[in-house]
Scaffold this active site. Structure first.
Site, PDB file in Angstrom:
ATOM      1  N   ASN A 122     -28.324   2.617 -15.156  1.00 18.73           N
ATOM      2  CA  ASN A 122     -28.551   2.578 -13.704  1.00 18.73           C
ATOM      3  C   ASN A 122     -27.913   3.803 -13.076  1.00 18.73           C
ATOM      4  O   ASN A 122     -27.366   4.653 -13.768  1.00 18.73           O
ATOM      5  CB  ASN A 122     -28.027   1.270 -13.111  1.00 18.73           C
ATOM      6  N   ASP A 137     -27.316  -6.412 -16.444  1.00 13.56           N
ATOM      7  CA  ASP A 137     -27.443  -7.854 -16.649  1.00 13.56           C
ATOM      8  C   ASP A 137     -28.171  -8.168 -17.954  1.00 13.56           C
ATOM      9  O   ASP A 137     -28.024  -9.256 -18.503  1.00 13.56           O
ATOM     10  CB  ASP A 137     -28.199  -8.486 -15.474  1.00 13.56           C
ATOM     11  N   LYS A 179     -35.905   6.359 -33.835  1.00 12.53           N
ATOM     12  CA  LYS A 179     -36.519   6.600 -32.517  1.00 12.53           C
ATOM     13  C   LYS A 179     -37.869   5.876 -32.431  1.00 12.53           C
ATOM     14  O   LYS A 179     -38.690   5.984 -33.360  1.00 12.53           O
ATOM     15  CB  LYS A 179     -36.710   8.105 -32.335  1.00 12.53           C
ATOM     16  N   PHE A 198     -17.883  -6.438  -6.316  1.00 15.94           N
ATOM     17  CA  PHE A 198     -18.777  -5.673  -5.448  1.00 15.94           C
ATOM     18  C   PHE A 198     -20.128  -6.375  -5.496  1.00 15.94           C
ATOM     19  O   PHE A 198     -20.455  -7.018  -6.502  1.00 15.94           O
ATOM     20  CB  PHE A 198     -18.931  -4.237  -5.955  1.00 15.94           C
ATOM     21  N   LYS A 225     -18.486 -16.612  -8.449  1.00 17.71           N
ATOM     22  CA  LYS A 225     -17.628 -15.884  -9.391  1.00 17.71           C
ATOM     23  C   LYS A 225     -16.136 -16.134  -9.131  1.00 17.71           C
ATOM     24  O   LYS A 225     -15.289 -15.520  -9.758  1.00 17.71           O
ATOM     25  CB  LYS A 225     -17.963 -14.391  -9.349  1.00 17.71           C
TER      26      LYS A 225
HETATM   27  O1  PMT Z   1     -20.545   4.488  -9.027  1.00 18.83           O
HETATM   28  P1  PMT Z   1     -21.101   4.943  -7.689  1.00 18.83           P
HETATM   29  O2  PMT Z   1     -22.214   5.954  -7.871  1.00 18.83           O
HETATM   30  O3  PMT Z   1     -20.013   5.399  -6.751  1.00 18.83           O
HETATM   31  O4  PMT Z   1     -21.786   3.683  -7.005  1.00 18.83           O
HETATM   32  C1  PMT Z   1     -20.981   2.608  -6.579  1.00 18.83           C
HETATM   33  C2  PMT Z   1     -21.709   1.260  -6.696  1.00 18.83           C
HETATM   34  C3  PMT Z   1     -22.926   1.229  -5.771  1.00 18.83           C
HETATM   35  C4  PMT Z   1     -22.143   1.032  -8.150  1.00 18.83           C
HETATM   36  C5  PMT Z   1     -20.668   0.158  -6.294  1.00 18.83           C
HETATM   37  O5  PMT Z   1     -20.298   0.349  -4.958  1.00 18.83           O
HETATM   38  C6  PMT Z   1     -21.210  -1.232  -6.498  1.00 18.83           C
HETATM   39  O6  PMT Z   1     -21.901  -1.801  -5.678  1.00 18.83           O
HETATM   40  N1  PMT Z   1     -20.868  -1.852  -7.674  1.00 18.83           N
HETATM   41  C7  PMT Z   1     -21.366  -3.163  -8.094  1.00 18.83           C
HETATM   42  C8  PMT Z   1     -22.694  -3.041  -8.763  1.00 18.83           C
HETATM   43  C9  PMT Z   1     -23.225  -4.365  -9.282  1.00 18.83           C
HETATM   44  O7  PMT Z   1     -23.409  -4.492 -10.447  1.00 18.83           O
HETATM   45  O8  PMT Z   1     -23.384  -5.293  -8.372  1.00 18.83           O
HETATM   46  P2  PMT Z   1     -23.969  -6.802  -8.682  1.00 18.83           P
HETATM   47  O9  PMT Z   1     -24.241  -7.349  -7.327  1.00 18.83           O
HETATM   48  O10 PMT Z   1     -25.114  -6.701  -9.663  1.00 18.83           O
HETATM   49  O11 PMT Z   1     -22.788  -7.563  -9.376  1.00 18.83           O
HETATM   50  C10 PMT Z   1     -21.825  -8.354  -8.665  1.00 18.83           C
HETATM   51  C11 PMT Z   1     -20.466  -8.214  -9.303  1.00 18.83           C
HETATM   52  O12 PMT Z   1     -20.480  -8.781 -10.624  1.00 18.83           O
HETATM   53  C12 PMT Z   1     -19.996  -6.765  -9.460  1.00 18.83           C
HETATM   54  O13 PMT Z   1     -18.636  -6.721  -9.164  1.00 18.83           O
HETATM   55  C13 PMT Z   1     -20.259  -6.465 -10.925  1.00 18.83           C
HETATM   56  O14 PMT Z   1     -19.332  -5.507 -11.435  1.00 18.83           O
HETATM   57  C14 PMT Z   1     -20.091  -7.843 -11.600  1.00 18.83           C
HETATM   58  N2  PMT Z   1     -20.942  -8.040 -12.775  1.00 18.83           N
HETATM   59  C15 PMT Z   1     -22.288  -7.931 -12.680  1.00 18.83           C
HETATM   60  C16 PMT Z   1     -23.074  -8.176 -13.787  1.00 18.83           C
HETATM   61  C17 PMT Z   1     -22.463  -8.521 -15.015  1.00 18.83           C
HETATM   62  N3  PMT Z   1     -23.198  -8.739 -16.105  1.00 18.83           N
HETATM   63  N4  PMT Z   1     -21.136  -8.617 -15.087  1.00 18.83           N
HETATM   64  C18 PMT Z   1     -20.363  -8.401 -13.991  1.00 18.83           C
HETATM   65  O15 PMT Z   1     -19.137  -8.500 -14.062  1.00 18.83           O
END
Ligand code: PMT
Length: 399
Positions: free
Chosen positions: A211, A280, A290, A324, A342
């Site tokens: 991503n 995810d 490849k 986040f 969470k």
């Molecule tokens: O790195 P940059 O270019 O500065 O960009 C920053 C950012 C946009 C990536 C950052 O600000 C941000 O939003 N990070 C969270 C991205 C994310 O995966 O969001 P989510 O809504 O899909 O996940 C929710 C939370 O669960 C997040 O804290 C994530 O780290 C966590 N998560 C998600 C999926 C997973 N399989 N395991 C997790 O722990």
């Protein structure tokens, strides 16, 4: 004012007309309780004498790499080690460039390179030099490494022009140092895990699913937490950013690797901030060779990655958990659901469909949702500034 009591501050003075103001800075730092050690560049001695600083600080002043040996410590290493904070005021374009490039060719630059102390620079120079893209690039590079930059003031400059580049008043510089020192102590002794950047999930030896996360947000948080005295573990997906100063950085590739690194440190942690964009899903099988193209369409089978943060929430005892939420619509609704599901203390929601915030830019615009139903909306700000806000909230929860 006595809030720098016992702090050892190494004050670097470089050769600009504002060097005379460094005398008042040294004096004010000392009055605030700091032990001040001045290192001057050869050029700075053209503007102010060593003797002035020696009298003001009551400490020897260092200029020469090759002066007579007075003790058996290698002097720049001794100064680098003793510093609690290193301040360079005024900082010329030259010292900024050398610090950004890691050049060590005199007493001040060798001390800067050798120190692990937080570094604060107060740039002062002609407006055109300050605005020159090279200087701005060097400043941005230093900021990304956690160096504190005190913005120069605007006004009439010694070179006769009006513009940005004036060293702020000594009182303001000393206030900045005091605020920094106060903030710094807040997280001393706390162990904080920060995750950053995106995980990448291999498809074959040359391809992966990934991503757009660059790590800018997470690296800013890690650098700020270290600056505030925390023991920081940064678990980062692939990123071109350098390891932040004073932070233990583990670089991983996949969600499973990130999970393993975070879980290992979790029991001892006081807080976890998950800013990483964790994939995810991952390809169900990773091709050994490849994958060759054919005329048929290619179907990829994906399987779920663990939700790392959810898992931490299930085993939470004293840890503060911050997530986040990267959303493109219904930001509030989705963020609040993640907060509860969470088991988080608060969640930082960013709308990643915006072009000036979120992924891969220096700024962010967020809403923070808390467990007690609170919501704070913040305007567009630098990721460094946002990092400070997040860590303030954590420090408040800890106290
Ligand atoms: O790195 P940059 O270019 O500065 O960009 C920053 C950012 C946009 C990536 C950052 O600000 C941000 O939003 N990070 C969270 C991205 C994310 O995966 O969001 P989510 O809504 O899909 O996940 C929710 C939370 O669960 C997040 O804290 C994530 O780290 C966590 N998560 C998600 C999926 C997973 N399989 N395991 C997790 O722990």
């Amino acid at each position: 004012m006595d809030s720098l009591n016992g702090k050892k501050i190494v004050l670097g003075v470089t050769g600009g007309i504002a060097a005379y103001k460094a005398v008042e800075i040294a004096s004010r730092l000392r009055k605030a309780g700091a032990e001040v050690h001045v290192v001057m560049t050869r050029e700075a001695t053209e503007f102010v004498t060593e003797l002035t600083f020696r009298e003001i600080t009551g400490q020897p002043v260092t200029v020469d790499m090759w002066a007579k040996v007075t003790n058996f410590n290698v002097e720049h290493i001794a100064l680098a080690n003793l510093a609690d904070i290193m301040l360079i005021a005024p900082a010329t374009a030259n010292i900024i460039a050398k610090t950004a490039a890691g050049i060590a060719d005199d007493m001040l630059t060798t001390t800067v390179l050798a120190t692990k102390a937080p570094l604060i620079l107060a740039p002062a120079m002609n407006t055109n030099m300050y605005e020159n893209p090279v200087t701005q690039k060097n400043i941005a590079e230093l900021k990304s490494r956690g160096v504190q930059i005190i913005e120069p003031a605007s006004g009439h400059l010694a070179c006769g022009v009006e513009g940005k580049g004036r060293l702020p008043d000594p009182a303001e510089i000393v206030r900045f140092v005091m605020d920094f020192a106060a903030g710094e102590q807040r997280l001393t002794g706390k162990k904080i895990i920060v995750t950053a950047a995106g995980t990448i999930e291999p498809l074959d030896p040359v391809r992966f699913l990934g991503n757009r996360s660059t790590g800018k947000m997470g690296y800013a948080i890690a650098a700020e937490a270290a600056k505030q005295g925390a023991e920081v573990l940064l678990v980062s997906g692939p990123s071109s950013l350098p390891d932040p100063a004073g932070v233990r950085t583990i670089r991983i590739q996949t969600a499973l690797e990130m999970q393993a690194a975070v879980q290992e440190a979790y029991a001892a942690a006081d807080a976890v901030i998950m800013s990483a964009a964790v994939a995810d899903y991952r390809p169900k099988t990773v091709a050994k060779e490849k994958i060759k193209k054919s005329d048929d369409e290619l179907v990829l089978h994906l399987e779920r990655n663990p939700d790392i943060l959810y898992g931490l929430g299930q085993h939470k005892n004293r840890q503060i958990l911050v997530g986040f939420a990267a959303e493109t619509c219904n930001v509030e609704e989705y963020a609040k659901k993640k907060l509860v599901k969470k088991n988080l203390d608060f969640i930082v929601a960013n709308d990643v469909s915006a072009s000036d915030a979120g992924f891969a830019v220096d700024n962010n615009r967020v809403q923070i949702y808390t467990r007690d139903g609170g919501c704070e909306k913040y305007p567009l700000m630098s990721k460094q500034e946002l990092a400070g806000i997040i860590l303030n909230k954590i420090a408040e929860l800890m106290s």
